[in-house]
Design a protein around this motif. Sequence first.
Motif, PDB file in Angstrom:
ATOM      1  N   CYS A 170       0.544   8.805   6.948  1.00 27.49           N
ATOM      2  CA  CYS A 170      -0.617   8.075   7.416  1.00 27.49           C
ATOM      3  C   CYS A 170      -0.123   6.744   7.966  1.00 27.49           C
ATOM      4  O   CYS A 170       0.404   5.921   7.218  1.00 27.49           O
ATOM      5  CB  CYS A 170      -1.601   7.860   6.263  1.00 27.49           C
ATOM      6  N   SER A 171      -0.246   6.559   9.264  1.00 29.25           N
ATOM      7  CA  SER A 171       0.253   5.346   9.897  1.00 29.25           C
ATOM      8  C   SER A 171      -0.569   4.134   9.475  1.00 29.25           C
ATOM      9  O   SER A 171      -1.803   4.208   9.359  1.00 29.25           O
ATOM     10  CB  SER A 171       0.211   5.488  11.424  1.00 29.25           C
ATOM     11  N   LEU A 172       0.121   3.012   9.265  1.00 26.83           N
ATOM     12  CA  LEU A 172      -0.534   1.755   8.937  1.00 26.83           C
ATOM     13  C   LEU A 172      -0.461   0.771  10.104  1.00 26.83           C
ATOM     14  O   LEU A 172      -0.801  -0.400   9.945  1.00 26.83           O
ATOM     15  CB  LEU A 172       0.108   1.135   7.688  1.00 26.83           C
ATOM     16  N   TRP A 232       9.208  -6.703   2.616  1.00 27.51           N
ATOM     17  CA  TRP A 232       9.455  -5.656   3.603  1.00 27.51           C
ATOM     18  C   TRP A 232       8.177  -4.942   3.995  1.00 27.51           C
ATOM     19  O   TRP A 232       7.380  -4.553   3.150  1.00 27.51           O
ATOM     20  CB  TRP A 232      10.478  -4.658   3.045  1.00 27.51           C
ATOM     21  N   ASN A 233       7.980  -4.797   5.313  1.00 24.04           N
ATOM     22  CA  ASN A 233       6.801  -4.120   5.841  1.00 24.04           C
ATOM     23  C   ASN A 233       6.873  -2.612   5.583  1.00 24.04           C
ATOM     24  O   ASN A 233       7.936  -1.999   5.664  1.00 24.04           O
ATOM     25  CB  ASN A 233       6.674  -4.345   7.345  1.00 24.04           C
ATOM     26  N   VAL A 234       5.711  -2.045   5.298  1.00 23.71           N
ATOM     27  CA  VAL A 234       5.561  -0.595   5.179  1.00 23.71           C
ATOM     28  C   VAL A 234       4.791  -0.116   6.404  1.00 23.71           C
ATOM     29  O   VAL A 234       3.653  -0.536   6.630  1.00 23.71           O
ATOM     30  CB  VAL A 234       4.801  -0.211   3.891  1.00 23.71           C
ATOM     31  N   ASP A 235       5.401   0.748   7.199  1.00 25.27           N
ATOM     32  CA  ASP A 235       4.783   1.214   8.442  1.00 25.27           C
ATOM     33  C   ASP A 235       3.848   2.397   8.230  1.00 25.27           C
ATOM     34  O   ASP A 235       2.952   2.632   9.041  1.00 25.27           O
ATOM     35  CB  ASP A 235       5.855   1.621   9.457  1.00 25.27           C
ATOM     36  N   GLU A 236       4.073   3.174   7.164  1.00 21.57           N
ATOM     37  CA  GLU A 236       3.254   4.346   6.925  1.00 21.57           C
ATOM     38  C   GLU A 236       3.341   4.758   5.465  1.00 21.57           C
ATOM     39  O   GLU A 236       4.300   4.428   4.767  1.00 21.57           O
ATOM     40  CB  GLU A 236       3.683   5.512   7.825  1.00 21.57           C
ATOM     41  N   ILE A 237       2.320   5.450   5.006  1.00 21.15           N
ATOM     42  CA  ILE A 237       2.339   6.098   3.698  1.00 21.15           C
ATOM     43  C   ILE A 237       2.786   7.534   3.921  1.00 21.15           C
ATOM     44  O   ILE A 237       2.247   8.224   4.800  1.00 21.15           O
ATOM     45  CB  ILE A 237       0.946   6.069   3.049  1.00 21.15           C
ATOM     46  N   GLN A 238       3.753   7.988   3.158  1.00 23.47           N
ATOM     47  CA  GLN A 238       4.320   9.313   3.372  1.00 23.47           C
ATOM     48  C   GLN A 238       4.093  10.229   2.179  1.00 23.47           C
ATOM     49  O   GLN A 238       3.984   9.765   1.041  1.00 23.47           O
ATOM     50  CB  GLN A 238       5.827   9.220   3.633  1.00 23.47           C
ATOM     51  N   ILE A 239       4.043  11.516   2.456  1.00 16.32           N
ATOM     52  CA  ILE A 239       4.189  12.547   1.435  1.00 16.32           C
ATOM     53  C   ILE A 239       5.588  13.125   1.613  1.00 16.32           C
ATOM     54  O   ILE A 239       5.894  13.691   2.673  1.00 16.32           O
ATOM     55  CB  ILE A 239       3.124  13.650   1.579  1.00 16.32           C
ATOM     56  N   HIS A 298      -3.800  -7.491   7.979  1.00 18.49           N
ATOM     57  CA  HIS A 298      -2.464  -7.862   7.524  1.00 18.49           C
ATOM     58  C   HIS A 298      -1.572  -6.618   7.438  1.00 18.49           C
ATOM     59  O   HIS A 298      -2.051  -5.494   7.349  1.00 18.49           O
ATOM     60  CB  HIS A 298      -2.519  -8.528   6.143  1.00 18.49           C
ATOM     61  N   ASN A 299      -0.274  -6.847   7.470  1.00 18.57           N
ATOM     62  CA  ASN A 299       0.673  -5.769   7.210  1.00 18.57           C
ATOM     63  C   ASN A 299       0.691  -5.445   5.721  1.00 18.57           C
ATOM     64  O   ASN A 299       0.441  -6.317   4.880  1.00 18.57           O
ATOM     65  CB  ASN A 299       2.084  -6.161   7.647  1.00 18.57           C
ATOM     66  N   LEU A 300       1.011  -4.200   5.399  1.00 17.52           N
ATOM     67  CA  LEU A 300       1.292  -3.850   4.006  1.00 17.52           C
ATOM     68  C   LEU A 300       2.743  -4.211   3.738  1.00 17.52           C
ATOM     69  O   LEU A 300       3.656  -3.698   4.394  1.00 17.52           O
ATOM     70  CB  LEU A 300       1.064  -2.362   3.758  1.00 17.52           C
ATOM     71  N   CYS A 301       2.974  -5.112   2.799  1.00 18.94           N
ATOM     72  CA  CYS A 301       4.311  -5.638   2.527  1.00 18.94           C
ATOM     73  C   CYS A 301       4.678  -5.432   1.063  1.00 18.94           C
ATOM     74  O   CYS A 301       3.811  -5.484   0.188  1.00 18.94           O
ATOM     75  CB  CYS A 301       4.385  -7.127   2.853  1.00 18.94           C
ATOM     76  N   ILE A 302       5.976  -5.233   0.830  1.00 22.56           N
ATOM     77  CA  ILE A 302       6.492  -5.091  -0.533  1.00 22.56           C
ATOM     78  C   ILE A 302       7.464  -6.229  -0.806  1.00 22.56           C
ATOM     79  O   ILE A 302       8.574  -6.248  -0.274  1.00 22.56           O
ATOM     80  CB  ILE A 302       7.209  -3.742  -0.713  1.00 22.56           C
ATOM     81  N   PRO A 303       7.058  -7.213  -1.624  1.00 23.04           N
ATOM     82  CA  PRO A 303       7.991  -8.280  -2.021  1.00 23.04           C
ATOM     83  C   PRO A 303       8.862  -7.793  -3.189  1.00 23.04           C
ATOM     84  O   PRO A 303       8.333  -7.363  -4.216  1.00 23.04           O
ATOM     85  CB  PRO A 303       7.070  -9.424  -2.473  1.00 23.04           C
ATOM     86  N   LEU A 304      10.166  -7.867  -3.022  1.00 21.52           N
ATOM     87  CA  LEU A 304      11.085  -7.478  -4.100  1.00 21.52           C
ATOM     88  C   LEU A 304      11.559  -8.748  -4.782  1.00 21.52           C
ATOM     89  O   LEU A 304      12.609  -9.311  -4.459  1.00 21.52           O
ATOM     90  CB  LEU A 304      12.257  -6.667  -3.528  1.00 21.52           C
ATOM     91  N   SER A 363       4.788   8.207  -1.093  1.00 18.26           N
ATOM     92  CA  SER A 363       5.835   7.191  -0.964  1.00 18.26           C
ATOM     93  C   SER A 363       5.410   6.061  -0.032  1.00 18.26           C
ATOM     94  O   SER A 363       4.758   6.288   0.992  1.00 18.26           O
ATOM     95  CB  SER A 363       7.107   7.859  -0.413  1.00 18.26           C
ATOM     96  N   LEU A 364       5.816   4.845  -0.423  1.00 16.84           N
ATOM     97  CA  LEU A 364       5.815   3.704   0.489  1.00 16.84           C
ATOM     98  C   LEU A 364       7.281   3.421   0.824  1.00 16.84           C
ATOM     99  O   LEU A 364       7.993   2.769   0.055  1.00 16.84           O
ATOM    100  CB  LEU A 364       5.164   2.480  -0.168  1.00 16.84           C
TER     101      LEU A 364
END
Length: 262
Positions: A258-260, A233-240, A117-123, A37-38
């Motif tokens: 996994c922290s970003l 929106w910024n994603v702070d970590e990748i999750q399971i 850069h931050n990992l970002c999700i544009p909606l 998950s992001l």
Amino acid sequence: MATKYTARASASTSQRGKFSSGATKRNFKLRPTHFISLPIGHHVQLQQSVKSFTDGLLNCTLPGVDRGIIIAPRRLHLTLGVMTLENSPVSSGRTLADAQALLLTLRTHVMELLDGHNLCIPLTEMNIMNPDRGNADNAHILWLGPSLDTEDAQRLKSVSEFVSKAFRDAGFIQDRRPLKLHCTILNTSHRKPYRQPFSYNAILTSPFIREFIRTPLESHDFRDPVKVEFGTWNVDEIQICKMGSYGPEGEYVSCGSCSLMS
């Protein structure tokens, strides 16, 4: 009259090898237990924006749209793949600990892809997925997601495909379809007792929707996504995350991450 919708037809070799031995076909038959998950549902402003949108849908009394198919905003995320994981550390199948270990090995290359850069999700887009018989009046999933015409979206695509491929190559993810980056807003699989569809045509032709859509609907081909603006929106970590789980705020429960953060 509303137009009817018709559906249109690298981790290192050594690390992948560490996790990929012993793959079996039985995972195809087992119910998925976890997903990669992001998460973005922790952003309060996004929660408010999406709730305003779904409340508006409910107030319009649209065919098939009711509270039972609305995804709680706190649970919003992008899925990079689903997995069937075993509980026992002595199992011959893949375990949660195996998946956690693989995820952590990917961090160095993920941070290289982000390049500061931050990992970002544009909606910025909205559409439905695979309606029954290609008819927008028989829709089951409404999603928001990124268009791929920005640098943020390209970084998101690169990171997402890299992580998904690493887990697929290691045998955790069995689905071979191309990754579709989307954040589900409505899903009729949550409707009880049976999966009754909703009308996407009715959503797009309701007066309320014009507040959210940036695409001129008079000339729009309903087979294509419509342009929306629900923020980036910024994603702070990748999750399971565990399937069907609920945390204290209603979020999916993270079983490893996994922290970003730099």
